[in-house]
Scaffold this active site. Structure first.
Site, PDB file in Angstrom:
ATOM      1  CD  GLN A  15      -3.593  -4.746   6.245  1.00  0.00           C
ATOM      2  OE1 GLN A  15      -3.771  -3.652   5.708  1.00  0.00           O
ATOM      3  NE2 GLN A  15      -3.772  -5.870   5.605  1.00  0.00           N
ATOM      4  CG  ASP A  66     -10.052  -0.719   4.947  1.00  0.00           C
ATOM      5  OD1 ASP A  66      -9.726  -1.117   3.823  1.00  0.00           O
ATOM      6  OD2 ASP A  66      -9.771  -1.314   5.998  1.00  0.00           O
ATOM      7  CE  LYS A  98      -3.788  -2.559   2.018  1.00  0.00           C
ATOM      8  NZ  LYS A  98      -4.506  -3.062   3.182  1.00  0.00           N
TER       9      LYS A  98
HETATM   10  N1  GUN Z   1      -6.519  -7.228   5.413  1.00  0.00           N
HETATM   11  C1  GUN Z   1      -6.609  -7.845   4.221  1.00  0.00           C
HETATM   12  N2  GUN Z   1      -7.276  -7.067   3.333  1.00  0.00           N
HETATM   13  C2  GUN Z   1      -7.606  -5.929   3.989  1.00  0.00           C
HETATM   14  C3  GUN Z   1      -8.309  -4.753   3.600  1.00  0.00           C
HETATM   15  O1  GUN Z   1      -8.775  -4.573   2.473  1.00  0.00           O
HETATM   16  N3  GUN Z   1      -8.450  -3.810   4.582  1.00  0.00           N
HETATM   17  C4  GUN Z   1      -7.955  -3.993   5.835  1.00  0.00           C
HETATM   18  N4  GUN Z   1      -8.156  -3.013   6.712  1.00  0.00           N
HETATM   19  N5  GUN Z   1      -7.305  -5.069   6.218  1.00  0.00           N
HETATM   20  C5  GUN Z   1      -7.134  -6.032   5.301  1.00  0.00           C
END
Ligand code: GUN
Length: 294
Positions: free
Chosen positions: A105, A128, A61
């Site tokens: 996350q 998100d 990211k």
């Molecule tokens: N863990 C795996 N995919 C994601 C996501 O799209 N958002 C978040 N916050 N955690 C994740």
């Protein structure tokens, strides 16, 4: 010239990296405009613990943000961090006018209540798409931020002109991040949706009737040709590390002859998840950035 099987099969592969790079290109103009107004889109990611997969995801990211010209920071917190400390950090970011997007996350360490954490994020910075207010708006199709992976899957289908209207869509996995929001997004597009979980009886017989089969279980190579209808579109959301090799939920080699389209792992859904996060961050900066500057 003779067309061989491998040419035919190569055309079936959905190129997630290509679509993601096109999304990144399309947001670069908006980022430029915002910067001209003095607003630099910025994203802050909170990672509690050192789950190896999560570490890779948050770094991906950050790299994408750097490519796009979005400011980004990762807060690495200890696995044993108190929930209150995460909530305090979120509060600080909610009140920081220079931060436009906040992502925590998942999964969180087991002692942290995910619901409390998601609810603490300002809905306006919820890039998100997991704040309950924004999740609720998925029902009516007017959420400002759709969860990144389901949104990326919809973008893939759109990219290849795959209509879901009237199609039999089967989603294996009912997570809050992928399965549940994707079900609603497909229903909103007039698909007939079956949402399957580990307790579903005879997953194979349901999956093998799908026009569009989405697997989001994280169980490596669960899906072989016996789960797949001839001509189906197969979207593989799973990622597992098997002896250092990244594997999806789908046994690619065994289903490729049967499908009309399929996402590879890696290089399928993953890059789209990241690209949509970038798009959401730019949207957050556009919606709130000018106010944030004053
Ligand atoms: N863990 C795996 N995919 C994601 C996501 O799209 N958002 C978040 N916050 N955690 C994740």
């Amino acid at each position: 010239m003779a067309v061989n099987n491998s040419d035919i099969n190569n055309k079936k592969i959905i190129d997630g990296r290509l679509i993601a790079s096109e999304i990144e290109l399309s947001i670069s103009k908006k980022i430029h405009e915002l910067k001209n107004k003095g607003v630099v889109p910025s994203l802050e990611v909170i990672l509690a613990g050192d789950d190896p997969a999560s570490v890779v995801y948050v770094r991906n990211k950050k790299h994408a943000a750097e490519r796009c010209g979005i400011l980004s920071k990762i807060d690495f917190l200890d696995e044993s961090v108190a929930e209150k400390e995460i909530l305090n950090k979120i509060e600080e970011l909610n009140n920081d006018p220079l931060i436009h997007g906040i992502l925590v996350q998942l999964p969180l360490p087991v002692h942290i209540n995910e619901k409390n954490v998601m609810e603490a994020i300002s809905p306006a910075k919820d890039v998100d798409g997991l704040h309950p207010l924004n999740v609720g708006k998925i029902f009516t199709g007017n959420s400002p931020f759709y969860p990144c992976t389901p949104c990326g899957i919809i973008k893939m289908l759109d990219y290849y002109d795959i209509s879901v209207k009237g199609k039999n869509c089967v989603i294996i996995g009912q997570s809050n991040i992928v399965g549940k929001p994707l079900s609603i997004m497909l229903i909103n597009r007039l698909a007939t949706v079956s949402s399957l979980n580990v307790f579903t009886k005879d997953i194979k017989s349901i999956a093998s009737k799908a026009d569009i089969l989405v697997s989001a279980t994280g169980k490596a190579a669960l899906i072989d040709e016996s789960y797949v209808k001839e001509g189906a579109v197969v979207i593989d959301v799973g990622i597992a590390n098997i002896g250092g090799k990244i594997c999806g939920d789908v046994n690619f080699e065994r289903v490729i002859d049967k499908v009309s389209k399929i996402t590879p792992v890696p290089g399928g859904v993953g890059p789209l998840t990241v690209a949509v996060l970038m798009e959401n961050t730019v949207k957050a900066a556009d919606l709130n950035g000018c106010r944030a500057k004053t």
